[in-house]
Design an enzyme around this catalytic site. Structure first.
Site, short mmCIF file in Angstrom:
data_model
loop_
_atom_site.label_atom_id
_atom_site.label_comp_id
_atom_site.label_asym_id
_atom_site.label_seq_id
_atom_site.Cartn_x
_atom_site.Cartn_y
_atom_site.Cartn_z
N GLY A 73 48.42 51.38 22.48
CA GLY A 73 47.79 50.88 20.79
C GLY A 73 49.32 51.27 20.57
N GLN B 191 56.73 54.75 15.89
CA GLN B 191 57.26 54.50 17.59
C GLN B 191 58.33 53.89 17.97
OE1 GLN B 191 52.98 54.29 18.95
NE2 GLN B 191 53.19 56.54 20.09
N CYS C 42 49.89 60.06 24.02
CA CYS C 42 51.15 59.40 23.37
C CYS C 42 51.71 58.64 23.85
CB CYS C 42 50.58 59.85 21.47
SG CYS C 42 51.92 59.26 20.16
N LEU C 43 52.36 57.93 24.21
CA LEU C 43 53.61 57.03 23.89
C LEU C 43 54.92 57.70 23.57
CD1 LEU C 43 53.21 53.37 24.23
CD2 LEU C 43 52.79 55.29 26.73
N HIS D 35 44.67 57.82 15.46
CA HIS D 35 44.55 57.90 16.56
C HIS D 35 46.06 57.45 16.14
CE1 HIS D 35 47.82 59.28 20.06
NE2 HIS D 35 48.23 58.52 19.38
N GLU D 36 46.21 56.40 15.77
CA GLU D 36 47.39 55.09 15.49
C GLU D 36 47.59 55.34 13.96
OE1 GLU D 36 48.90 53.72 17.50
OE2 GLU D 36 47.56 53.77 19.43
N HIS E 30 49.95 58.16 13.28
CA HIS E 30 51.24 57.46 12.92
C HIS E 30 51.67 57.20 11.49
CE1 HIS E 30 52.11 58.99 16.95
NE2 HIS E 30 51.40 58.08 17.81
#
Ligand code: NI
Length: 178
Positions: free
Chosen positions: A49, A54, A98-99, A140-141, A144
């Site tokens: 995701g 990000q 997380c990236l 989570h997304e 952001h």
């Protein structure tokens, strides 16, 4: 299409509240190209995701790999201006990655069932419920998009660390990066 640079924790874009995408702009090339870039970047970094902030775009867009239905083939899901509401007080915990926090993992509790409304990549209205791991990934997304990272949700910092040290806990709990 292009692979874009991923912002990591410390970059202010990850702490901003992202702007809504006007419905009339969704079909415009700049938004469609951004969505494609997000998908390409997510795959390049082995994420499942990715949220637009990000890649330094403070807009309310999320892309995710939707492979939560055992009967259905995995597909890509795009959420624009998503709104989520918890549907239960029951929580589930997951070791999240997380990236934007490469190499780290933390155990986070989140509501186990949510409703999701918003728009898709064609500007069509979406309205569905998600449960379990799917609910975790969406929450989570969507965090952001309001300037939050999963570390803000960790209640026990002993459950936060480098992936290579946490891996003994992850075998049963499906590690992922978002
Ligand atoms: Ni993330």
């Amino acid at each position: 299409m292009a692979i874009r640079k991923v912002a990591v924790m410390g970059h202010p874009v990850l702490r901003q509240v992202a702007k809504q995408v006007p419905e009339k702009d969704i079909s415009k090339p700049e938004i469609q190209t951004l969505i494609q870039d997000m998908i390409e970047t997510m795959f390049e970094y082995d994420g499942r995701g990715l949220a637009a902030p990000q890649i330094h775009e403070s807009l309310q867009i999320v892309v995710m790999v939707w492979d939560f239905e055992p009967e259905a083939k995995p597909y890509l899901r795009v959420l624009i201006n998503p709104e989520i509401k918890p549907l239960t007080e029951e929580t589930a915990s997951c070791w999240e990655g997380c990236l934007s926090l490469p190499g780290l993992r933390g155990k986070v509790n989140r509501p186990n069932k949510i409703s999701v409304t918003g728009l898709d990549a064609k500007g069509q209205k979406i309205d569905f419920e998600a449960e379990g791991f799917a609910a975790t990934v969406i929450q989570h997304e969507c965090d952001h998009l309001i300037g939050k990272l999963y570390i803000d949700r960790i209640t026990d910092l002993s459950q936060f660390g480098f992936s290579r040290e946490c891996s003994q806990f992850l075998i049963k709990e499906e590690p992922v990066d978002h």
